[in-house]
Design an enzyme around this catalytic site. Structure first.
Site, PDB file in Angstrom:
ATOM      1  N   ARG A 141       0.801  -1.327  -0.137  1.00 40.43           N
ATOM      2  CA  ARG A 141      -0.135  -0.126   0.047  1.00 40.43           C
ATOM      3  C   ARG A 141       0.758   1.373  -0.089  1.00 40.43           C
ATOM      4  NH1 ARG A 141      -4.805   1.947   0.589  1.00 40.43           N
ATOM      5  NH2 ARG A 141      -6.360   0.619   0.328  1.00 40.43           N
ATOM      6  N   ASP A 194     -14.821   9.471   4.593  1.00 41.55           N
ATOM      7  CA  ASP A 194     -15.780  10.540   4.462  1.00 41.55           C
ATOM      8  C   ASP A 194     -15.923  11.277   5.713  1.00 41.55           C
ATOM      9  OD1 ASP A 194     -15.974   9.730   1.731  1.00 41.55           O
ATOM     10  OD2 ASP A 194     -17.510   8.143   2.533  1.00 41.55           O
ATOM     11  N   ALA A 207      -7.817  11.726   6.537  1.00 41.08           N
ATOM     12  CA  ALA A 207      -7.314  10.332   6.566  1.00 41.08           C
ATOM     13  C   ALA A 207      -8.524   9.627   6.962  1.00 41.08           C
ATOM     14  CB  ALA A 207      -6.165  10.201   7.840  1.00 41.08           C
ATOM     15  N   THR A 221     -16.285  14.160  -3.615  1.00 47.26           N
ATOM     16  CA  THR A 221     -17.893  14.037  -3.284  1.00 47.26           C
ATOM     17  C   THR A 221     -18.181  13.031  -2.911  1.00 47.26           C
ATOM     18  OG1 THR A 221     -18.474  13.325  -5.541  1.00 47.26           O
ATOM     19  CG2 THR A 221     -17.591  15.521  -5.311  1.00 47.26           C
ATOM     20  N   HIS A 222     -19.565  12.931  -2.218  1.00 50.79           N
ATOM     21  CA  HIS A 222     -20.154  11.917  -1.657  1.00 50.79           C
ATOM     22  C   HIS A 222     -21.700  11.891  -2.016  1.00 50.79           C
ATOM     23  CE1 HIS A 222     -20.646   8.565   0.785  1.00 50.79           C
ATOM     24  NE2 HIS A 222     -21.516   9.013   1.244  1.00 50.79           N
TER      25      HIS A 222
END
Ligand code: GAR
Length: 191
Positions: A65, A145, A142, A108-109
């Protein structure tokens, strides 16, 4: 104008809204690069169509990662960007990315945060039975959302909605809200 990088994983209709606004001269920003975490992202073709450089840096399942994060960060940074827009980007950016672009990365959500975070905003809103949901543009931190909310718009849930019909109605609002928010950030940068 603000130099923006847009990161995509899927359809790329949010990216298209930015590219269209740029072509119409209603965006106070230039999309200088589009990055994706998978080569099937349709947003890549949209970028190419608009003559915008692209890169793909896939995360290999079970892979490193930190290395992915570092390389993705390097590819974005190579384009000298002022603002990063996650537009249907389905991976969490990592510490290297936030170290470099924290405070100037927005997402954006498809729900009114802090309600229904995560991968399934429209599905979860429908399952919960809310009558109003919407879309949020927020600063990426971190968490999942959890960043500072920059703008929101409400969208009604209709009696016969499916997850798809609701998500599509939200996305109409989401595209306009994203363009508006980028313009506001560009304006703040001017002053
Ligand atoms: C948008 O609704 C976006 O908010 C959502 O995916 C859609 C992407 O549409 N993103 C998330 O749920 C992130 N957790 P697009 O690929 O057509 O731009």
């Amino acid at each position: 104008a603000l130099r923006i990088a847009v990161l995509v994983s899927g359809t790329g209709s949010l990216l298209q809204a930015l590219l269209d606004a740029e072509a119409d001269h209603t965006l106070n920003a230039t999309v200088v690069v589009v990055g994706a975490d998978n080569d099937a992202a349709q947003g890549l073709g949209r970028a190419e169509q608009a003559g915008v450089p692209t890169f793909v840096h896939p995360f290999v399942k079970g892979g490193d990662r930190a290395a992915w994060d570092a390389e993705f960060t390097r590819q974005v940074a190579a384009h000298d960007v002022d603002l990063v827009v996650l537009a249907g980007f389905m991976k969490l950016v990592g510490p290297a990315f936030l170290g470099r672009f924290g405070g100037r990365t927005i997402n954006t959500h498809p729900a009114l945060l802090p309600s229904f975070p995560g991968m399934h905003g429209p599905r979860d809103a429908l399952a919960h039975g809310v009558k109003i949901t919407g879309t949020t543009v927020f600063e990426v931190d971190a968490g999942v959302d959890t960043g500072r909310i920059l703008a929101q718009e409400a969208v009604p849930v209709l009696p016969d909605d499916s997850v798809e019909s609701l998500h599509e109605r939200i996305k109409v609002a989401e595209r306009a809200l994203l363009v508006r928010t980028v313009n506001e950030l560009a304006h703040q940068g001017d002053s």
